[in-house]
Structure formats: C-alpha cells, structure tokens
Write a protein that holds these residues in place. Sequence first.
Motif, short mmCIF file in Angstrom:
data_model
loop_
_atom_site.label_atom_id
_atom_site.label_comp_id
_atom_site.label_asym_id
_atom_site.label_seq_id
_atom_site.Cartn_x
_atom_site.Cartn_y
_atom_site.Cartn_z
N UNK A 250 2.88 -12.86 -0.40
CA UNK A 250 3.11 -11.44 -0.69
C UNK A 250 1.83 -10.63 -0.52
N UNK A 251 0.73 -11.17 -1.01
CA UNK A 251 -0.53 -10.45 -0.93
C UNK A 251 -0.98 -10.28 0.52
N UNK A 252 -0.82 -11.33 1.31
CA UNK A 252 -1.19 -11.24 2.73
C UNK A 252 -0.33 -10.21 3.45
N UNK A 253 0.99 -10.23 3.20
CA UNK A 253 1.87 -9.26 3.85
C UNK A 253 1.51 -7.85 3.41
N UNK A 254 1.26 -7.66 2.13
CA UNK A 254 0.91 -6.33 1.62
C UNK A 254 -0.30 -5.77 2.35
N UNK A 255 -1.39 -6.53 2.40
CA UNK A 255 -2.61 -6.03 3.02
C UNK A 255 -2.44 -5.84 4.53
N UNK A 256 -1.78 -6.80 5.19
CA UNK A 256 -1.61 -6.67 6.63
C UNK A 256 -0.73 -5.50 7.03
N UNK A 257 0.42 -5.38 6.38
CA UNK A 257 1.38 -4.35 6.71
C UNK A 257 0.87 -2.96 6.35
N UNK A 258 0.41 -2.82 5.11
CA UNK A 258 -0.02 -1.50 4.65
C UNK A 258 -1.29 -1.03 5.36
N UNK A 259 -2.18 -1.95 5.68
CA UNK A 259 -3.38 -1.56 6.43
C UNK A 259 -3.00 -1.07 7.82
#
Length: 433
Positions: free
Chosen positions: A129-138
């Motif tokens: 979840x954390x990886x997806x959050x940072x990758x997607x939102x960035x």
Amino acid sequence: MNYWLTRSSDRILETAAAGFLTLAILSFVSPQVGQLGHGLRTTIPALMISAVFILYLNRSAFSEALSEYGMVFVLGLVFLMQAFARFMYATESANLTHTFVEGPLLTLVTLLWILAYSRTSNGAMRRLRTMLLFGWCLSLALGVPTLLDRPGVARTTMGNIFANENAAVWAPFGVGEYTIYTALGVCFAPLLLHAKNLNGWLRVPAIALVMLSAVAVIMSTFTMAAAILVLSFTGTLFVWTLEVDGIRRVLRSMLVVVPLAMLPLLYNAAGEYRQTKFIVDKFERLYEGLSSAGLAKGDETQRGEWFVEEMEEVWNEPFLGYIPHVTGVRGHGHSSLSNSLVLFGVFGTGVWIVFLLKMFRASWNGSTLVVERYGLAIGYLVLFLAGILNPIWHAQASLAALFVMTIPDVAMDQAEGVIGEAGNDEGQGAYEY
C-alpha cells in the motif's frame, strides 16, 4: 545468526516483490508508467517477476489465495465466460470487449497476485500500500503545474482521433487520461487514511502527495472524476470526526461544518479561476437543463438520455440482456449500472456485483484496524455510487488500486492465531512501513 540473515534476505525479497507488483498496478493508474512502459508490456513482465519472488517466499501462496477466495474467482470466471461468449460474435463491440472482458480479466489476474503477495508475511500489504501510494500520487502530483498552466489539456487524451498521440506527449508531465483520475477519486479515502496512519517521517510527505494528487484530479477538468473525489473527500471528513470522542469530536465537527457553511463563497470563487471555472459552468448548465427539460433531454452530456434508454430496454430483456444478432441492444457504455443490465441482464450483472460484495465482505472481516474499515467502506460505497453514471465497475485501474488499498494484512496472523503488527482489534495506533 542464520535466522537474522534469512529474515533480512526475506525482507529484501518481500520488498522486491512489492516493488514489481506496484509497477504492474502503476501501469494502469500512472500516466508515466502506463505510457512510457507501454501498458501491458510493463504489466506482464512485472507480474511474472513478482511471482518468482512470491513463490520463493511462500511456495503455496497462489494456491492458498485460490483456496481461501475460491468462490470470488468462480464468480469472476462465470462473468468472464458469459461476457466473452456475448461479444465473440459481435465484431462491432470492440470497445465493449475492452471494458467488459479485458478489464475484468486483468482485474482477476491482479487480484490473484495481490492475494498471493499478502501470504508472504505480516506487514506485506502495508508495504505494498505504501509503495502504491507514493508511486501513484507522486506521478499525478508532478502533473499539477502542467494542469494549472494548461487547463483542459487532459481532455485532449480522450475523445478525438489524436487521443493516443496526445496521451503519449503529456504522460511524462504527469497528465493522464480519464480512468486514472476517476480511479484516484475512488481510492482517495483509503489512500489518505493509510497515509495518516503511517509512522515517522513517511506520514507528512505521504499526506502531502495524496492531497496534491487530489488537486490534480480537480485540475484535470473531468467533471465526473472531480465529483467522485468530492464524494470520497466528504466521507473522509466524516471519518475524521468519528476518530475521536468528547470535546475533540465537537471541535473537529465544527472544523468540518464551518467550511461547508462557506460553500457558496467557495462556489463563487471557483468561477473566477480558469482551472476550476469548468465545474461551475457545467453545474449551472446541467442544473438549468435538468430543471427545464428533465433527465432524458436536459443532460447535455447525454448520460441522462442514455441511462433512461438503457433502463427502458432492460424491461424488454431483463434476465439475459443482449444476445448478438438475436435480441437486445448493446447500450452506450457510460453507466456501469444501466449498461451492465442492458448487456448482461440481471444474471450477469448480479454475478459481478456479488463478486465485488464478497471481496468487500472478506476485506471487512479480515481488517484489524478500524481506520482500514472506514477506508474500505468509503472506497466501495463511492465505487458503487459512481458506477450509476460512470463506467467504472469493471475498470482494472479502479479495482486493482482499490484492492491493494483495502485487502487486509492479516493472512499470516490468522494462520498463527494472533493479531499481528497492524495493531490491536480496536484499531488503535499507527503502523510502520
């Protein structure tokens, strides 16, 4: 010593598996990864590599996932078979095949990988979840300057003969097409609640990136994406007031009510800026049209007219829906609810809805944090409501991201009979990456 070396190597492999799985999902929801990685040319290799790491960590991960969620996959396959059989003889239905066959197929594949990865360790889903959050939102946050400078540029990536070329041009600048922004709107609540619950130095940048990606959705000028985001944001504010008790709940409620009381001022202010004026203009045109001519004739987007037409056709073929060259109509594809009913009838539509509801129930029963349940409920509620006038119930972008953000991180805990790192069963406390 050997134990610590093994645990360290396993952590590296878990992170690598999460990284490649994140890359596969970003190929659906990130403009840069989707375009520069050429879509499935990124997705398939990323899934294969992540599978190698997952199987090394847990050889029975995929079989465990299939065993525990067997009925979910059976329902998904039943829907796929009846959808494929419906379109295989209708060559003019290429766009519907993409939506109702390719989308669900990729959704089921991605779901299997996510569930298998969740069997690798405690904390696996929080890492993903954390990886997806940072990758997607960035990736979306990087597009805010371009969207501010060129209002409406995202609209050039759809609905015209140069859409694909325009999407490729603007993707490196973080400008995506419609489904990317609607997917963010659906997943906004679980993204923000996950960011808020991170520990240490990750929390502040995570919250900032989620909010910047929300700005990108508004600036995209896609009205339905903005409406979906506002619905998610409203639900998140409601959750924020429920997280505390006593005087703190009263104070938070006041902080929510005061801005709501100022909505008329904000509405007028939005009409003064070209980046947000589209919302005011479209709302006023829709309001005037609907109030004077009704839903079928007053909606300038034609969604109202198409919705009414499709729902009328449902009464003619309610059970099986459209059968190519035999009976029924194909519909227009602008509403998951009406188009699913007119295409698949009550049977096919019901199969997919039960599929989604069973995923919701399994995630709800497996969640150990109260805040995760809030995000889960808002995400699925927004998905269903938005599907009335938006084709997102079968979209791999929305569903893959929503599954990552809501599937519980308790598989190993359940096997060991304990509550793991995610917190106690009252849902208190933040968690580490």
